[in-house]
Design a protein around this motif. Structure first.
Motif, PDB file in Angstrom:
ATOM      1  N   HIS A 165       0.890  -1.260  -0.132  1.00 47.97           N
ATOM      2  CA  HIS A 165       0.020   0.094  -0.052  1.00 47.97           C
ATOM      3  C   HIS A 165       0.676   1.438   0.008  1.00 47.97           C
ATOM      4  CE1 HIS A 165      -3.636  -2.494   0.621  1.00 47.97           C
ATOM      5  NE2 HIS A 165      -2.744  -3.077   1.344  1.00 47.97           N
ATOM      6  N   ASP A 166       2.061   1.100  -0.065  1.00 53.38           N
ATOM      7  CA  ASP A 166       2.991   2.383  -0.296  1.00 53.38           C
ATOM      8  C   ASP A 166       2.940   2.926  -1.722  1.00 53.38           C
ATOM      9  OD1 ASP A 166       6.601   2.876   0.020  1.00 53.38           O
ATOM     10  OD2 ASP A 166       4.678   4.394   0.113  1.00 53.38           O
ATOM     11  N   LYS A 167       2.058   3.921  -1.879  1.00 52.16           N
ATOM     12  CA  LYS A 167       1.816   4.741  -2.887  1.00 52.16           C
ATOM     13  C   LYS A 167       2.596   6.104  -2.972  1.00 52.16           C
ATOM     14  CE  LYS A 167      -2.843   3.156  -3.229  1.00 52.16           C
ATOM     15  NZ  LYS A 167      -4.309   3.400  -2.977  1.00 52.16           N
ATOM     16  N   GLY A 168       3.452   6.398  -1.809  1.00 56.42           N
ATOM     17  CA  GLY A 168       4.167   7.642  -1.956  1.00 56.42           C
ATOM     18  C   GLY A 168       5.615   7.570  -2.178  1.00 56.42           C
ATOM     19  N   ARG A 169       6.005   6.386  -2.944  1.00 60.49           N
ATOM     20  CA  ARG A 169       7.458   6.700  -3.745  1.00 60.49           C
ATOM     21  C   ARG A 169       7.306   7.313  -4.701  1.00 60.49           C
ATOM     22  NH1 ARG A 169       9.399   0.120  -3.074  1.00 60.49           N
ATOM     23  NH2 ARG A 169       9.039  -0.019  -0.888  1.00 60.49           N
ATOM     24  N   SER A 170       8.503   7.942  -5.249  1.00 61.42           N
ATOM     25  CA  SER A 170       8.798   8.679  -6.259  1.00 61.42           C
ATOM     26  C   SER A 170       9.793   8.147  -7.322  1.00 61.42           C
ATOM     27  CB  SER A 170       8.763  10.304  -5.832  1.00 61.42           C
ATOM     28  OG  SER A 170      10.210  10.388  -5.066  1.00 61.42           O
ATOM     29  N   LEU A 171       9.487   8.615  -8.609  1.00 58.17           N
ATOM     30  CA  LEU A 171      10.670   8.140  -9.521  1.00 58.17           C
ATOM     31  C   LEU A 171      11.938   8.795  -9.217  1.00 58.17           C
ATOM     32  CD1 LEU A 171      10.944   6.204 -11.852  1.00 58.17           C
ATOM     33  CD2 LEU A 171      10.317   8.299 -13.375  1.00 58.17           C
ATOM     34  N   VAL A 172      13.143   8.061  -9.032  1.00 56.26           N
ATOM     35  CA  VAL A 172      14.303   8.639  -8.579  1.00 56.26           C
ATOM     36  C   VAL A 172      15.103   9.141 -10.033  1.00 56.26           C
ATOM     37  CG1 VAL A 172      16.476   8.412  -7.819  1.00 56.26           C
ATOM     38  CG2 VAL A 172      14.712   7.260  -6.836  1.00 56.26           C
ATOM     39  N   LEU A 173      15.124  10.408 -10.243  1.00 59.95           N
ATOM     40  CA  LEU A 173      15.773  10.891 -11.600  1.00 59.95           C
ATOM     41  C   LEU A 173      16.852  11.928 -11.169  1.00 59.95           C
ATOM     42  CD1 LEU A 173      12.574  11.657 -13.507  1.00 59.95           C
ATOM     43  CD2 LEU A 173      14.066   9.788 -13.951  1.00 59.95           C
ATOM     44  N   GLU A 174      17.725  12.081 -12.125  1.00 56.92           N
ATOM     45  CA  GLU A 174      18.773  13.074 -11.882  1.00 56.92           C
ATOM     46  C   GLU A 174      18.297  14.562 -12.150  1.00 56.92           C
ATOM     47  OE1 GLU A 174      22.030  12.590 -10.904  1.00 56.92           O
ATOM     48  OE2 GLU A 174      21.699  10.380 -10.840  1.00 56.92           O
ATOM     49  N   SER A 175      18.993  15.461 -11.492  1.00 56.05           N
ATOM     50  CA  SER A 175      18.509  16.699 -11.788  1.00 56.05           C
ATOM     51  C   SER A 175      18.327  17.347 -13.177  1.00 56.05           C
ATOM     52  CB  SER A 175      19.538  17.581 -10.985  1.00 56.05           C
ATOM     53  OG  SER A 175      19.014  19.147 -11.280  1.00 56.05           O
ATOM     54  N   GLY A 176      17.202  17.668 -13.545  1.00 53.40           N
ATOM     55  CA  GLY A 176      16.901  18.148 -15.105  1.00 53.40           C
ATOM     56  C   GLY A 176      16.390  17.136 -15.788  1.00 53.40           C
ATOM     57  N   ASP A 177      16.482  15.976 -15.384  1.00 52.01           N
ATOM     58  CA  ASP A 177      15.882  14.625 -16.294  1.00 52.01           C
ATOM     59  C   ASP A 177      14.291  14.822 -16.479  1.00 52.01           C
ATOM     60  OD1 ASP A 177      18.500  13.649 -16.380  1.00 52.01           O
ATOM     61  OD2 ASP A 177      17.807  12.028 -15.059  1.00 52.01           O
ATOM     62  N   LEU A 417      22.343   6.992 -18.959  1.00 53.96           N
ATOM     63  CA  LEU A 417      21.740   8.164 -18.199  1.00 53.96           C
ATOM     64  C   LEU A 417      20.640   8.656 -18.928  1.00 53.96           C
ATOM     65  CD1 LEU A 417      24.935  10.026 -16.633  1.00 53.96           C
ATOM     66  CD2 LEU A 417      23.302   8.282 -15.781  1.00 53.96           C
ATOM     67  N   MET A 418      19.871   9.404 -18.358  1.00 49.69           N
ATOM     68  CA  MET A 418      18.498   9.809 -19.261  1.00 49.69           C
ATOM     69  C   MET A 418      18.807  10.754 -20.499  1.00 49.69           C
ATOM     70  SD  MET A 418      15.337   9.513 -19.165  1.00 49.69           S
ATOM     71  CE  MET A 418      15.268   8.939 -17.531  1.00 49.69           C
ATOM     72  N   ARG A 419      20.024  11.641 -20.475  1.00 50.84           N
ATOM     73  CA  ARG A 419      20.042  12.431 -21.358  1.00 50.84           C
ATOM     74  C   ARG A 419      20.816  11.453 -22.521  1.00 50.84           C
ATOM     75  NH1 ARG A 419      21.133  17.728 -22.226  1.00 50.84           N
ATOM     76  NH2 ARG A 419      21.225  18.042 -19.869  1.00 50.84           N
ATOM     77  N   GLU A 420      21.315  10.480 -22.366  1.00 45.27           N
ATOM     78  CA  GLU A 420      21.849   9.502 -23.413  1.00 45.27           C
ATOM     79  C   GLU A 420      20.670   8.644 -23.814  1.00 45.27           C
ATOM     80  OE1 GLU A 420      25.009   5.915 -24.240  1.00 45.27           O
ATOM     81  OE2 GLU A 420      24.876   7.066 -22.200  1.00 45.27           O
ATOM     82  N   PHE A 421      19.691   8.365 -23.021  1.00 42.11           N
ATOM     83  CA  PHE A 421      18.715   7.560 -23.306  1.00 42.11           C
ATOM     84  C   PHE A 421      17.878   8.209 -24.301  1.00 42.11           C
ATOM     85  CE2 PHE A 421      14.074   6.450 -22.661  1.00 42.11           C
ATOM     86  CZ  PHE A 421      14.326   4.978 -23.404  1.00 42.11           C
ATOM     87  N   ILE A 422      17.374   9.418 -24.176  1.00 36.86           N
ATOM     88  CA  ILE A 422      16.612  10.065 -25.144  1.00 36.86           C
ATOM     89  C   ILE A 422      17.040  10.403 -26.456  1.00 36.86           C
ATOM     90  CG2 ILE A 422      15.676  12.613 -25.718  1.00 36.86           C
ATOM     91  CD1 ILE A 422      15.536  13.056 -22.374  1.00 36.86           C
ATOM     92  N   LYS A 423      18.557  10.354 -26.589  1.00 37.79           N
ATOM     93  CA  LYS A 423      19.045  10.337 -27.859  1.00 37.79           C
ATOM     94  C   LYS A 423      18.671   8.820 -28.479  1.00 37.79           C
ATOM     95  CE  LYS A 423      22.461  13.797 -26.952  1.00 37.79           C
ATOM     96  NZ  LYS A 423      24.025  13.949 -26.672  1.00 37.79           N
ATOM     97  N   GLN A 424      18.939   7.745 -27.532  1.00 43.71           N
ATOM     98  CA  GLN A 424      18.721   6.650 -28.082  1.00 43.71           C
ATOM     99  C   GLN A 424      17.480   5.993 -28.564  1.00 43.71           C
ATOM    100  OE1 GLN A 424      22.170   6.145 -28.745  1.00 43.71           O
ATOM    101  NE2 GLN A 424      21.839   4.103 -28.292  1.00 43.71           N
ATOM    102  N   TYR A 425      16.315   6.669 -27.755  1.00 48.70           N
ATOM    103  CA  TYR A 425      15.073   6.430 -27.871  1.00 48.70           C
ATOM    104  C   TYR A 425      14.741   6.821 -29.454  1.00 48.70           C
ATOM    105  CZ  TYR A 425      10.076   6.840 -27.868  1.00 48.70           C
ATOM    106  OH  TYR A 425       8.852   7.119 -28.511  1.00 48.70           O
ATOM    107  N   LYS A 426      15.189   8.055 -29.693  1.00 50.35           N
ATOM    108  CA  LYS A 426      14.871   8.753 -31.131  1.00 50.35           C
ATOM    109  C   LYS A 426      15.660   7.706 -32.143  1.00 50.35           C
ATOM    110  CE  LYS A 426      16.386  12.763 -29.855  1.00 50.35           C
ATOM    111  NZ  LYS A 426      16.816  14.183 -30.080  1.00 50.35           N
ATOM    112  N   LEU A 427      16.752   7.137 -31.878  1.00 49.61           N
ATOM    113  CA  LEU A 427      17.632   6.368 -32.686  1.00 49.61           C
ATOM    114  C   LEU A 427      16.760   5.021 -33.030  1.00 49.61           C
ATOM    115  CD1 LEU A 427      20.110   5.889 -34.489  1.00 49.61           C
ATOM    116  CD2 LEU A 427      21.320   5.109 -32.403  1.00 49.61           C
ATOM    117  N   ILE A 428      16.175   4.383 -31.830  1.00 50.70           N
ATOM    118  CA  ILE A 428      15.201   3.304 -31.917  1.00 50.70           C
ATOM    119  C   ILE A 428      14.352   3.382 -33.058  1.00 50.70           C
ATOM    120  CG2 ILE A 428      13.683   1.753 -30.475  1.00 50.70           C
ATOM    121  CD1 ILE A 428      15.451   2.155 -28.158  1.00 50.70           C
TER     122      ILE A 428
END
Length: 748
Positions: A165-177, A417-428
Motif C-alpha cells: 500500500h506504499d503509494k508515496g514513492r517517487s521516481l528517482v531521476l537526476e536533476s534536469g531529467d 543516463l537519461m540524457r543519453e537514453f533520450i538520444k537513443q530512443y530517437k535512434l530506436i
C-alpha cells in the motif's frame, strides 16, 4: 537524402568522352551515377571475344529495365520491378584496352528515389561510413548480449511482499531529467498530436510513474495485437534508468515498440496503473497473449486489468534464473539441465511432465526449495507442455539473445543516463522505421527463390512475407532429413515418432485428418507461428500436400495489414494475395504517373476515391450506408502532410518558466472542448491530468466509474489497485500529463 548532399556528391552524367580501364570500372561509374540520381542498377549483358576470350562488350541498365516474362497461371506471380524502363548504358572495348560509352539512355519511365536509393540491392553496403556504423552496432549488440549471461534476473517481490500500500514513492531521476522528458514529449507531440504520454503522481505531487508511446507504436498494435511482451529486464538488472518496454512483432519478424515507461517500484499498484494506461493508449483493445517475467506483482496486475487474456512467462526468463536460484547445484549443473530440459521440452502429456518433474526434484533434493515450488505452482504459465493452441509469434525464446526484445540492448546499457537514453530512443524509432521500410521495399523488388520442388514451399512462397518464408523454407528443406514411424492409430488420431537426423532428436507428432489438426512436440507452431519439418513430413506421408489454412497465420502473410480476415480455404488466401499484390503494383504505377503534374494528380485522386467508394459499398454495404460522406476537396488532399514517420528533433533544455508551443491550434473542435480546463488546479494523489491538443483537463480517478475486474484480485490487494479510466473514449486522451514533474509545472 538531402538535396544539398546530392548536389555535393553528384556524379557527372555519362558522355562519349569518358574512358574506363575495365568494364567493371564502367559499371562502378554507372552505379555511382545511379546512386546520385536515385535508381537501382543491374548488369544486363556482357560478351567475350571468341579469339581472346576477353570481355569486349557490356550493357548496364536500370533495375526496372524490360518487362517480366510470365504466364497467366504462374505459381508465384509476385510484383516485378521490371516495368519497361529503357534507361541503360552500353560500353565497348577499344583496341588499346580502354572502354568507352557506346550508347547511353537517360530517360526513365518511373519516379527516381534518391532518398530511398540505399534500399536498392545494388547500392547496399556502398557507404563505408554507414557500414562502419552498422558493423559497430552489430558488435555492440553481440558484446552486450554476451554480458547478459553474467546478469541473472532477480525476482523483485520485496515491494510486493513488504508494503503493497506504499503509494508515496517517487521516481528517482537526476536533476534536469524531468525537464528533458517533458521537452521530448512536447516536441514529439508537435511532430504528431496523437503522440500519447501519461504521468502518475504520488500524494506529494511528485512524479511516480511515466508512460509514453509514439503514433507508430499505436498503429503497429492495431495491426499486430495478438502477442505483446512486457519486458522488465532493465529494472530487475538494476540499470540506472528504471525502464520497461511493451514490445510486439510485425509481419517481417521485426520488433515493434508499443510503449515505454519509467516506474518508481514494482508494486501491484504501479503495474496496474501502467497496464490500465497502456490499455487506454491502445484504444482499449486487450492483446490475446501477454508475455512477462515470473513476478507476482505483474501477475496480479494483469489478472486485474486483463482477466480474459492469456498471460504466460517468457521461457528465457525462467531458464536464466536457474544458475542463480540453484547455485549450490553448480557441480551437477550440466546433469541437472539435461534432466530438466527433458522434463519440460520432451513431455508430451501432463502426466509425463508430472512424473518427470517429481522424479527430478527427488533426484536433486529440491522439493523444499521455495523458488522450485513457485515454478511448479506457475507451471501452466511457462512449461511448453501446457502451450497447445497458443501462438507466441517468436517472442518467447530459450535465450534472451535470441529474443526480439534483446534488440534494445544495443541502445540501453547498465550505465545509460537519461540524457543519453533520450538520444537513443530517437535512434530506436529511426532504426525501426528504416528496417521496416527496407523490408517493405524488398517485398516489392525481390521474388522468393524456390529451392526445392516441394508443394509446401511453392504454396507458402506466395502467401508468406519474405522473412517468414525463408524461415519456413528451412523447415521444408529439413524435412528431407526426417524419418517417421507410425506408433499408434485410433478412430480420429494417428501418432508418429519422427527422427530428425539433423539434431539427432526424436519428436512426437499427432495428426487428426478429419479436423486437419497436427501437433508436434517441438512446438514450432506455438512458439514460432509456422509448422515444423516434422509436421511437414507427416502431412506429406499422409497424402496432404498443402498447409492447412488454420496453420497459416494472417500476421505472417502479405495480407497482414489488411483489415479483412483471410479466408478459411488456402486457395482463397492465395487468390486474395494475388489480387492484393496486383493492385499494389498497379497503384505504384498510378502513383508514378499521377504525381507528374497537378492535373494528373487530381485525376488519379478522383479515380481512387470513386473506386474506394464502390469497393467499400460492395464489400460492406451496411457500414457504407451508415457512414456519412467524408470525402473532402482536392485542395484539402493537397494540404495533407504525412505524419507517420514521427521523429523527435534534437532537444535543448528549456527553463521551467518556458511554455512550449502546442500543436493542433487549428483544431477548433478540440480547442472548444479544451476550454473546460480549470486553470491553477493542482492534481490530488491518484489524479490524472488529461490534455487535448490545446490544453489540459483535470479528472480525478475517484470520479470515474469503478472497474469491473477488481473482483478478480485477492481481497487484501483491492485497496492497492487504482480505479480504471472507465466509460471514457480513447480519443479524448491525446495525452495525459501531471502538473508537477519534480516541481516543474506543465503549461495550463
Amino acid at each position: 537524402m538531402d538535396s544539398s548532399v546530392i548536389a555535393a556528391c553528384a556524379i557527372p552524367e555519362p558522355h562519349d568522352d569518358i574512358e574506363f580501364e575495365s568494364h567493371e570500372a564502367a559499371y562502378s561509374f554507372y552505379k555511382d551515377y545511379a546512386k546520385s540520381v536515385g535508381f537501382g542498377t543491374a548488369k544486363l549483358s556482357s560478351r567475350r571475344s571468341r579469339s581472346s576470350k576477353e570481355f569486349i562488350d557490356a550493357k548496364f541498365s536500370c533495375i526496372r529495365y524490360g518487362n517480366k516474362q510470365q504466364s497467366d497461371d504462374a505459381i508465384n506471380p509476385r510484383p516485378s520491378p521490371k516495368i519497361g524502363c529503357k534507361a541503360s548504358m552500353h560500353v565497348k572495348r577499344r583496341q588499346n584496352g580502354k572502354w568507352y560509352i557506346y550508347s547511353f539512355v537517360k530517360e526513365h519511365n518511373h519516379e527516381l528515389l534518391p532518398a530511398q536509393v540505399h534500399f536498392f540491392r545494388s547500392h547496399r553496403n556502398d557507404d563505408p561510413l554507414k557500414n562502419e556504423v552498422r558493423i559497430r552496432r552489430r558488435k555492440s549488440l553481440s558484446s552486450v548480449s554476451k554480458l547478459f549471461g553474467a546478469y541473472q534476473n532477480v525476482d523483485c517481490l520485496e515491494g510486493y511482499m513488504r508494503n503493497q500500500h506504499d503509494k508515496g514513492r517517487s521516481l528517482v531521476l537526476e536533476s534536469g531529467d524531468a525537464q528533458l522528458l517533458l521537452d521530448l514529449f512536447m516536441h514529439m507531440q508537435e511532430e504528431n498530436p496523437k503522440f500519447f504520454y501519461a504521468v502518475d503522481l504520488n500524494e506529494e505531487h511528485q512524479l511516480r510513474n511515466l508512460f509514453w508511446v509514439d503514433t507508430k507504436g499505436m498503429e503497429d498494435y492495431r495491426n499486430f495485437d495478438d502477442v505483446v511482451c512486457f519486458d522488465t529486464t532493465y529494472i530487475t538488472n538494476k540499470y540506472k534508468i528504471p525502464l520497461v518496454f511493451f514490445t510486439g512483432v510485425n509481419h517481417h519478424v521485426q520488433p515493434t515498440l508499443l510503449g515505454c515507461a519509467l516506474i518508481a517500484d514494482e508494486t501491484v499498484y504501479t503495474f496496474v496503473w501502467l497496464m490500465q494506461t497502456w490499455h487506454m493508449a491502445m484504444g482499449e483493445r486487450a492483446p490475446q497473449v501477454m508475455l512477462t517475467d515470473q513476478n507476482n506483482a505483474i501477475k496480479a496486475a494483469i489478472g486485474a486489468v486483463f482477466p480474459q487474456i492469456c498471460h504466460r512467462f517468457c521461457l528465457w526468463h525462467i531458464l536464466e534464473k536457474i544458475p542463480r536460484q540453484l547455485e549450490y547445484l553448480s557441480l551437477w549443473h550440466d546433469n541437472f539441465m539435461v534432466k530438466f530440459n527433458k522434463c519440460i521440452f520432451k513431455s508430451w502429456t501432463e502426466e509425463q511432465f508430472e512424473k518427470r518433474w517429481w522424479k527430478l526434484l527427488d533426484k536433486f533434493n529440491l522439493r523444499e526449495v521455495e523458488w522450485v515450488q513457485s515454478l511448479y505452482g506457475d507451471r501452466r504459465y511457462w512449461v511448453p507442455t501446457f502451450m497447445r493452441d497458443i501462438s507466441f509469434a517468436g517472442l518467447s525464446t530459450i535465450l534472451r539473445s535470441e529474443s526480439l526484445t534483446s534488440s534494445y540492448d544495443k541502445y540501453v546499457h547498465a550505465e545509460t543516463l537519461m540524457r543519453e537514453f533520450i538520444k537513443q530512443y530517437k535512434l530506436i524509432l529511426e532504426d525501426r522505421y528504416e528496417e521496416e521500410a527496407k523490408a517493405d521495399f524488398d517485398a516489392w523488388h525481390e521474388t522468393a527463390e524456390l529451392k526445392s520442388p516441394s508443394p509446401f514451399e511453392k504454396q507458402m512462397s506466395l502467401v508468406y512475407t519474405h522473412e517468414i518464408f525463408r524461415k519456413f523454407q528451412v523447415e521444408v528443406l529439413g524435412a528431407a532429413a526426417c524419418h517417421l514411424k507410425k506408433e499408434s492409430q485410433d478412430e480420429t488420431t494417428t501418432m508418429y515418432t519422427v527422427k530428425d537426423f539433423e539434431d539427432n532428436q526424436s519428436y512426437v507428432v499427432e495428426w487428426n485428418e478429419s479436423k486437419s489438426d497436427i501437433y508436434c512436440s517441438c512446438r514450432s507452431f506455438e512458439y514460432k507461428g509456422y509448422l515444423c519439418r516434422h509436421a511437414i513430413v507427416v502431412l506429406q506421408m499422409s497424402g496432404v500436400f498443402s498447409i492447412p489454412p488454420k496453420y497459416v497465420l494472417q500476421r505472417w502473410t502479405n495480407a497482414a495489414l489488411s483489415r479483412h480476415p483471410i479466408g478459411e480455404r488456402l486457395d482463397e488466401v492465395q487468390n486474395k494475395v494475388r489480387r492484393y499484390n496486383d493492385l499494389c503494383r498497379r497503384a505504384i504505377i498510378l502513383g508514378e504517373e499521377g504525381s507528374l503534374s497537378q492535373e494528373s494528380y487530381n485525376i488519379a485522386l478522383c479515380a481512387i476515391r470513386e473506386a474506394l467508394k464502390q469497393c467499400a459499398s460492395l464489400n460492406n454495404p451496411a457500414e457504407t450506408s451508415a457512414c456519412p460522406n467524408t470525402s473532402g476537396s482536392i485542395e484539402e488532399e493537397n494540404q495533407y502532410r504525412n505524419a507517420s514517420k514521427e521523429r523527435a528533433p534534437d532537444l535543448q533544455v528549456t527553463g521551467i518558466d518556458k511554455v512550449p508551443r502546442r500543436a493542433g491550434a487549428a483544431n477548433t473542435k478540440e480547442s472548444n472542448h479544451s476550454s473546460a480546463v480549470k486553470k491553477g488546479k493542482v492534481t490530488r494523489s491518484g489524479d490524472v491530468n488529461v490534455g487535448a491538443q490545446e490544453g489540459f483537463h483535470l479528472m480525478g480517478i475517484s470520479d470515474l466509474g469503478p472497474t469491473q475486474p477488481h473482483n478478480m484480485m485477492p481481497a487484501q490487494l483491492q485497496n492497492a489497485v487504482p480505479t480504471v479510466f472507465h466509460n471514457i473514449m480513447p480519443t479524448q486522451f491525446q495525452n495525459i500529463a501531471s502538473t508537477h514533474l519534480h516541481e516543474t509545472r506543465l503549461p495550463h
